[in-house]
Design an enzyme around this catalytic site. Structure first.
Site, PDB file in Angstrom:
ATOM      1  N   GLY A 150      22.522 -53.603  24.036  1.00 25.59           N
ATOM      2  CA  GLY A 150      21.598 -52.594  24.560  1.00 25.59           C
ATOM      3  C   GLY A 150      21.421 -51.388  23.660  1.00 25.59           C
ATOM      4  O   GLY A 150      20.997 -50.324  24.112  1.00 25.59           O
ATOM      5  N   THR A 174      19.620 -48.986  21.269  1.00 18.30           N
ATOM      6  CA  THR A 174      18.213 -48.683  20.941  1.00 18.30           C
ATOM      7  C   THR A 174      18.074 -47.744  19.751  1.00 18.30           C
ATOM      8  O   THR A 174      16.995 -47.654  19.167  1.00 18.30           O
ATOM      9  CB  THR A 174      17.477 -48.067  22.154  1.00 18.30           C
ATOM     10  OG1 THR A 174      18.122 -46.857  22.539  1.00 18.30           O
ATOM     11  CG2 THR A 174      17.446 -49.035  23.338  1.00 18.30           C
ATOM     12  N   HIS A 182      26.766 -44.234  18.054  1.00 15.34           N
ATOM     13  CA  HIS A 182      26.901 -43.135  19.025  1.00 15.34           C
ATOM     14  C   HIS A 182      27.723 -43.618  20.200  1.00 15.34           C
ATOM     15  O   HIS A 182      27.608 -44.768  20.626  1.00 15.34           O
ATOM     16  CB  HIS A 182      25.539 -42.622  19.488  1.00 15.34           C
ATOM     17  CG  HIS A 182      24.598 -43.685  19.987  1.00 15.34           C
ATOM     18  ND1 HIS A 182      23.887 -44.503  19.136  1.00 15.34           N
ATOM     19  CD2 HIS A 182      24.265 -44.073  21.237  1.00 15.34           C
ATOM     20  CE1 HIS A 182      23.152 -45.346  19.841  1.00 15.34           C
ATOM     21  NE2 HIS A 182      23.366 -45.115  21.124  1.00 15.34           N
ATOM     22  N   HIS A 185      28.342 -42.892  24.138  1.00 13.44           N
ATOM     23  CA  HIS A 185      27.896 -42.223  25.349  1.00 13.44           C
ATOM     24  C   HIS A 185      29.137 -41.724  26.075  1.00 13.44           C
ATOM     25  O   HIS A 185      30.090 -42.495  26.282  1.00 13.44           O
ATOM     26  CB  HIS A 185      27.183 -43.211  26.277  1.00 13.44           C
ATOM     27  CG  HIS A 185      25.925 -43.794  25.722  1.00 13.44           C
ATOM     28  ND1 HIS A 185      24.678 -43.317  26.049  1.00 13.44           N
ATOM     29  CD2 HIS A 185      25.718 -44.837  24.875  1.00 13.44           C
ATOM     30  CE1 HIS A 185      23.750 -44.046  25.431  1.00 13.44           C
ATOM     31  NE2 HIS A 185      24.352 -44.977  24.718  1.00 13.44           N
TER      32      HIS A 185
HETATM   33  P1  5GP Z   1      21.477 -46.592  23.140  1.00 11.17           P
HETATM   34  O1  5GP Z   1      20.362 -47.114  24.008  1.00 11.17           O
HETATM   35  O2  5GP Z   1      21.206 -46.880  21.675  1.00 11.17           O
HETATM   36  O3  5GP Z   1      22.844 -46.993  23.553  1.00 11.17           O
HETATM   37  O4  5GP Z   1      21.450 -45.022  23.332  1.00 11.17           O
HETATM   38  C1  5GP Z   1      20.474 -44.193  22.780  1.00 11.17           C
HETATM   39  C2  5GP Z   1      20.451 -42.963  23.620  1.00 11.17           C
HETATM   40  O5  5GP Z   1      19.752 -41.953  22.901  1.00 11.17           O
HETATM   41  C3  5GP Z   1      19.711 -43.129  24.965  1.00 11.17           C
HETATM   42  O6  5GP Z   1      20.600 -42.832  26.037  1.00 11.17           O
HETATM   43  C4  5GP Z   1      18.548 -42.145  24.870  1.00 11.17           C
HETATM   44  O7  5GP Z   1      18.272 -41.497  26.096  1.00 11.17           O
HETATM   45  C5  5GP Z   1      19.024 -41.173  23.807  1.00 11.17           C
HETATM   46  N1  5GP Z   1      17.954 -40.563  23.033  1.00 11.17           N
HETATM   47  C6  5GP Z   1      16.881 -41.192  22.483  1.00 11.17           C
HETATM   48  N2  5GP Z   1      16.119 -40.319  21.802  1.00 11.17           N
HETATM   49  C7  5GP Z   1      16.721 -39.101  21.937  1.00 11.17           C
HETATM   50  C8  5GP Z   1      16.401 -37.790  21.447  1.00 11.17           C
HETATM   51  O8  5GP Z   1      15.427 -37.557  20.749  1.00 11.17           O
HETATM   52  N3  5GP Z   1      17.259 -36.784  21.779  1.00 11.17           N
HETATM   53  C9  5GP Z   1      18.373 -36.997  22.545  1.00 11.17           C
HETATM   54  N4  5GP Z   1      19.136 -35.938  22.819  1.00 11.17           N
HETATM   55  N5  5GP Z   1      18.710 -38.213  23.006  1.00 11.17           N
HETATM   56  C10 5GP Z   1      17.896 -39.248  22.708  1.00 11.17           C
END
Ligand code: 5GP
Ligand code: ZN
Length: 112
Positions: free
Chosen positions: A91, A93, A98, A100
């Site tokens: 999952g 994106t 990173h 969470h």
């Molecule tokens: P992933 O889906 O890769 O595990 O997490 C990516 C996270 O980055 C998502 O929870 C999304 O809400 C966050 N995110 C995406 N674009 C931005 C942004 O421009 N600024 C911030 N602060 N968070 C972002």
């Protein structure tokens, strides 16, 4: 490099900073999935958890250390979740490692 989180580290895209030092940055997630939801990232570009090796793993230990500090500072005594999504099935994106950090409500397990 066309990486969203590298642009946030560089200050080209704004974020709400929670913690910063020379190795890591922590900032609020733009689309929070819990009352407390931040992302903790290495300042250096690492694509995902699948790219961690003996040369770059130090920052992962540091991220866990900072998460524990933030939990104390933010009074997250009821607990929190620290998770990294890796690759398509994981999952992920944004292709910059990173973690969470989620808290403030009871989180389901296993995830969907
Ligand atoms: P992933 O889906 O890769 O595990 O997490 C990516 C996270 O980055 C998502 O929870 C999304 O809400 C966050 N995110 C995406 N674009 C931005 C942004 O421009 N600024 C911030 N602060 N968070 C972002
Ligand atoms: Zn990056």
């Amino acid at each position: 490099m066309d990486c969203l989180f590298c642009k946030i580290v560089a200050g080209d895209i704004p974020c709400t900073k929670v913690y910063e030092d020379d190795m890591v940055l922590a900032f609020k997630d733009i689309d929070p999935k819990a009352p407390f939801h931040i992302l903790i990232i290495p300042k250096n570009h690492i694509k995902s958890a699948a790219e961690i090796n003996g040369e770059n793993s130090e920052v992962v230990a540091h991220i866990f250390e900072i998460a524990a500090k933030i939990a104390k500072d933010e009074n997250l005594e009821k607990g929190f979740r620290l998770v990294t999504n890796c690759g398509e099935d994981g999952g992920q994106t944004v292709s910059h490692l990173h973690f969470h950090m989620l808290a403030g409500r009871s989180l389901a397990w296993p995830p969907g």
